[in-house]
Design an enzyme around this catalytic site. Sequence first.
Site, PDB file in Angstrom:
ATOM      1  N   ARG A  76       0.839  -1.206   0.000  1.00  0.00           N
ATOM      2  CA  ARG A  76       0.000   0.000   0.000  1.00  0.00           C
ATOM      3  C   ARG A  76       0.865   1.243   0.000  1.00  0.00           C
ATOM      4  O   ARG A  76       2.031   1.218   0.348  1.00  0.00           O
ATOM      5  CB  ARG A  76      -0.867   0.032   1.255  1.00  0.00           C
ATOM      6  CG  ARG A  76      -2.034  -0.918   1.232  1.00  0.00           C
ATOM      7  CD  ARG A  76      -2.809  -0.783   2.522  1.00  0.00           C
ATOM      8  NE  ARG A  76      -3.401   0.539   2.660  1.00  0.00           N
ATOM      9  CZ  ARG A  76      -3.220   1.343   3.714  1.00  0.00           C
ATOM     10  NH1 ARG A  76      -2.451   0.988   4.706  1.00  0.00           N
ATOM     11  NH2 ARG A  76      -3.814   2.511   3.755  1.00  0.00           N
ATOM     12  N   LYS A 102       3.786  -7.360  12.011  1.00  0.00           N
ATOM     13  CA  LYS A 102       3.029  -7.613  10.786  1.00  0.00           C
ATOM     14  C   LYS A 102       3.244  -9.037  10.276  1.00  0.00           C
ATOM     15  O   LYS A 102       4.372  -9.456  10.031  1.00  0.00           O
ATOM     16  CB  LYS A 102       3.439  -6.599   9.715  1.00  0.00           C
ATOM     17  CG  LYS A 102       2.628  -6.703   8.434  1.00  0.00           C
ATOM     18  CD  LYS A 102       2.688  -5.404   7.673  1.00  0.00           C
ATOM     19  CE  LYS A 102       2.064  -5.508   6.304  1.00  0.00           C
ATOM     20  NZ  LYS A 102       1.820  -4.187   5.713  1.00  0.00           N
ATOM     21  N   ARG A 106      -0.587   3.974  13.477  1.00  0.00           N
ATOM     22  CA  ARG A 106       0.248   3.057  14.259  1.00  0.00           C
ATOM     23  C   ARG A 106      -0.024   3.295  15.740  1.00  0.00           C
ATOM     24  O   ARG A 106      -0.427   4.409  16.130  1.00  0.00           O
ATOM     25  CB  ARG A 106       1.744   3.256  13.950  1.00  0.00           C
ATOM     26  CG  ARG A 106       2.224   4.654  14.239  1.00  0.00           C
ATOM     27  CD  ARG A 106       3.703   4.840  13.899  1.00  0.00           C
ATOM     28  NE  ARG A 106       4.047   6.251  13.974  1.00  0.00           N
ATOM     29  CZ  ARG A 106       4.306   6.920  15.077  1.00  0.00           C
ATOM     30  NH1 ARG A 106       4.248   6.306  16.247  1.00  0.00           N
ATOM     31  NH2 ARG A 106       4.607   8.208  15.053  1.00  0.00           N
TER      32      ARG A 106
HETATM   33  C1  BTN Z   1       0.787  -3.946   2.338  1.00  0.00           C
HETATM   34  O1  BTN Z   1       0.882  -4.417   3.468  1.00  0.00           O
HETATM   35  O2  BTN Z   1       1.188  -2.805   2.082  1.00  0.00           O
HETATM   36  C2  BTN Z   1       0.164  -4.783   1.266  1.00  0.00           C
HETATM   37  C3  BTN Z   1       1.075  -5.878   0.816  1.00  0.00           C
HETATM   38  C4  BTN Z   1       0.461  -6.733  -0.285  1.00  0.00           C
HETATM   39  C5  BTN Z   1       1.442  -7.703  -0.868  1.00  0.00           C
HETATM   40  C6  BTN Z   1       0.806  -8.650  -1.838  1.00  0.00           C
HETATM   41  S1  BTN Z   1       1.877  -9.962  -2.305  1.00  0.00           S
HETATM   42  C7  BTN Z   1       0.769 -10.454  -3.547  1.00  0.00           C
HETATM   43  C8  BTN Z   1       0.242  -9.207  -4.187  1.00  0.00           C
HETATM   44  N1  BTN Z   1       1.145  -8.738  -5.224  1.00  0.00           N
HETATM   45  C9  BTN Z   1       1.721  -7.585  -4.912  1.00  0.00           C
HETATM   46  O3  BTN Z   1       2.558  -6.981  -5.609  1.00  0.00           O
HETATM   47  N2  BTN Z   1       1.281  -7.154  -3.726  1.00  0.00           N
HETATM   48  C10 BTN Z   1       0.319  -8.067  -3.155  1.00  0.00           C
END
Ligand code: BTN
Length: 255
Positions: free
Chosen positions: A62, A121, A251
């Site tokens: 994100r 996390k 947070r």
């Molecule tokens: C976050 O915590 O910011 C979101 C992370 C999301 C990661 C997943 S891995 C599969 C899919 N492909 C990506 O490039 N991102 C999501």
Amino acid sequence: MIVIRWPAEAIWQAVEPLLAGFTVEVLPEIDSSNSELMRRARVGRTEPVLLVAERQTAGRGRLGRGWQSAAGDSLTFSLGLPLAAADWAGLSLAVGVSCAESLHPRIRLKWPNDLWLDDRKLAGILIETASSGAGPARYAVIGIGLNVAPRPAEGLSTPPAALRELDPGADAGSALLRIAEPLVRTLQAFEHYGFAPFQGRFQARDALRDRPVALSDGTTGTAHGVTDAGSLLVHTAAGMQAISSSEVSVRPATP
Ligand code: BTN
């Protein structure tokens, strides 16, 4: 070379009766499973698919962040499907509820879309949508990255959590098998009823509830759960605020 056994057939058998035309695809390497499904959607490929990436070379998180993962030690996949939700608010929270409930009672949820274990996390969710042509549906791409084996902190202040802390026998394939079908059911329920039916289930796992929090826009206060539209309630010096912007990160803060 790492050989991962994926329960693709079992997942297909569980999901296809719910989602006609559903397929499971496993790619040894791709930049990002979300990027791949968004590219396909832009050229009109909006069929329901679960795309597993054994390795991502440019995983995305994100807020423009990256997502680091190692083949075999992580589960990285995206589920793409047409969804005709009347109200999209709270979708990432509903997805988090579904994944946490599928995996373990101790997993908690950090608004808006992280799975946490003991304030670290464990998994992240990245949801993107694209036009799916005519009709009310959009093509939703639900991307999930789950740490299965412990990994180094890599610049983070605390090392991430891993599923094997809860279940030493866990692997990416068995985690995906547990997540996939309930996730599809969750998305279909969300499409019809929105976030409201998930509100209580989110509250039961809310990692921030009644804790002091700091928002990335500088606001501080105490978190008081989520509304039936999935907004985070924060009691601030200016009164109770409902935070809905996905651009804001939050947070826990020291009181
Ligand atoms: C976050 O915590 O910011 C979101 C992370 C999301 C990661 C997943 S891995 C599969 C899919 N492909 C990506 O490039 N991102 C999501």
